[in-house]
Design a protein around this motif. Structure first.
Motif, PDB file in Angstrom:
ATOM      1  N   ALA A  24      -5.875  20.025  30.061  1.00  0.00           N
ATOM      2  CA  ALA A  24      -4.619  19.562  29.963  1.00  0.00           C
ATOM      3  C   ALA A  24      -3.399  20.199  31.123  1.00  0.00           C
ATOM      4  O   ALA A  24      -2.695  19.644  31.558  1.00  0.00           O
ATOM      5  N   ARG A  25      -3.643  21.530  31.296  1.00  0.00           N
ATOM      6  CA  ARG A  25      -2.789  22.209  31.949  1.00  0.00           C
ATOM      7  C   ARG A  25      -3.043  21.822  33.669  1.00  0.00           C
ATOM      8  O   ARG A  25      -2.071  21.507  34.290  1.00  0.00           O
ATOM      9  N   ARG A  28      -1.800  18.093  33.682  1.00  0.00           N
ATOM     10  CA  ARG A  28      -0.027  18.043  33.502  1.00  0.00           C
ATOM     11  C   ARG A  28       0.309  18.396  35.012  1.00  0.00           C
ATOM     12  O   ARG A  28       1.332  18.136  35.413  1.00  0.00           O
ATOM     13  N   ASP A  29      -0.545  19.317  35.794  1.00  0.00           N
ATOM     14  CA  ASP A  29      -0.164  19.919  37.119  1.00  0.00           C
ATOM     15  C   ASP A  29      -0.575  18.613  38.318  1.00  0.00           C
ATOM     16  O   ASP A  29      -0.251  19.035  39.017  1.00  0.00           O
ATOM     17  N   ILE A  75       1.964  13.630  29.469  1.00  0.00           N
ATOM     18  CA  ILE A  75       1.542  14.990  29.338  1.00  0.00           C
ATOM     19  C   ILE A  75       2.432  15.971  29.634  1.00  0.00           C
ATOM     20  O   ILE A  75       2.489  17.151  29.183  1.00  0.00           O
ATOM     21  N   ALA A  76       3.453  15.793  30.516  1.00  0.00           N
ATOM     22  CA  ALA A  76       4.472  16.821  31.120  1.00  0.00           C
ATOM     23  C   ALA A  76       5.339  17.202  29.981  1.00  0.00           C
ATOM     24  O   ALA A  76       5.931  18.066  30.055  1.00  0.00           O
ATOM     25  N   SER A  77       5.398  16.479  28.612  1.00  0.00           N
ATOM     26  CA  SER A  77       6.136  16.993  27.707  1.00  0.00           C
ATOM     27  C   SER A  77       5.242  17.840  26.938  1.00  0.00           C
ATOM     28  O   SER A  77       6.107  18.643  25.854  1.00  0.00           O
ATOM     29  N   TRP A  78       4.340  18.080  27.277  1.00  0.00           N
ATOM     30  CA  TRP A  78       3.440  19.329  26.371  1.00  0.00           C
ATOM     31  C   TRP A  78       3.646  20.720  27.151  1.00  0.00           C
ATOM     32  O   TRP A  78       3.666  20.613  28.337  1.00  0.00           O
TER      33      TRP A  78
END
Length: 196
Positions: A24-25, A28-29, A75-78
Motif C-alpha cells: 500500500a505504501r 500510494r507512492d 489510496i493517497a487518503s490513507w
C-alpha cells in the motif's frame, strides 16, 4: 475496470498484514506494479466485507468493484498511521452502503399516468430481499441526524474492530468512540426489524 486476484500478494501465498502495508505504501507512492499486487491481494477481503452488508452476490460484486476502484484512485487518503486493512474496511463498507442506496433508489416504485405503481422485479433488484436491510435502513436513518455515530457503530458491531483501532482510524479519542457507539446502539435498536 475489473480487478481479480487469488488473494495473494506474492506468487500464491497469502500476503501478511505487513506485506499489505508495504504494498500500500509503494502503491500510494506511485508504484503501478505494487498497486496491481495490492488490488489482487485485498480483493477477497473486500468482497467478504461487501457480502457482509449485501447478501445477494451480484450486489456484493458491484460494491466490491466500486471499492476496488476507490482503493486505486483514493489510496493517497490513507495516512499510513494505522493498518491499511483498517482503512480498507472503511472504503469497502462505504462502497457497500453506496451500492445499497443506489439499488434502493432503483427499486422505488414509479407512478404511471393512471396512478398505478410499478413493482420492482426481485430478479433484477435483488437487494430488496436481503437479510441485512433493516441494519442498512437503520444506519441511513441515524445518519440523517447523527452521522458521527454511523461509521464507529458499523466498524464495531458489524465488523468487530477493536475500539482502539476504530479510534485511531477515525482520529478521535477512545472515550468519544465508545460514547458514539453506545449512543448509536440506542438509536439503532428501535429501528431494527421486529422492534418497531
Amino acid at each position: 475496470m475489473t480487478y481479480s486476484g487469488d488473494g495473494s500478494g506474492h506468487g500464491g501465498a497469502a500476503a501478511t498484514p505487513d506485506e499489505i502495508d508495504e504494498l500500500a505504501r509503494r502503491a500510494r507512492d506511485g508504484d503501478r506494479e505494487a498497486m496491481e499486487q495490492l488490488l489482487g491481494a485485498v480483493r477477497p477481503r473486500v468482497l467478504n466485507i461487501c457480502r457482509g452488508v449485501l447478501p445477494y452476490s451480484g450486489d456484493a460484486e458491484d460494491a466490491c468493484q466500486e471499492a476496488m476502484l476507490n482503493v486505486a484512485t483514493r489510496i493517497a487518503s490513507w495516512g499510513g498511521r494505522g493498518r491499511f486493512s483498517t482503512w480498507l474496511h472503511i472504503v469497502a463498507v462505504n462502497s457497500a452502503r453506496t451500492t445499497y442506496r443506489r439499488l434502493k433508489n432503483l427499486a422505488t416504485p414509479t407512478d404511471f399516468e393512471d396512478g398505478s405503481h410499478d413493482r420492482p422485479d426481485p430478479r433484477t433488484t435483488s437487494v430488496i430481499a436481503g437479510t441485512r436491510l433493516d441494519l442498512l435502513e437503520a444506519m441511513d436513518t441515524i445518519e440523517k441526524d447523527h452521522p458521527q455515530y454511523v461509521e464507529p457503530l458499523l466498524l464495531r458491531d458489524v465488523y468487530g474492530l477493536p475500539y482502539e483501532e476504530i479510534a485511531a482510524l477515525v482520529d478521535a479519542p477512545l472515550g468519544t468512540i465508545k460514547a458514539q457507539i453506545h449512543h448509536g446502539r440506542k438509536l439503532a435498536r428501535p429501528l431494527l426489524r421486529g422492534e418497531q
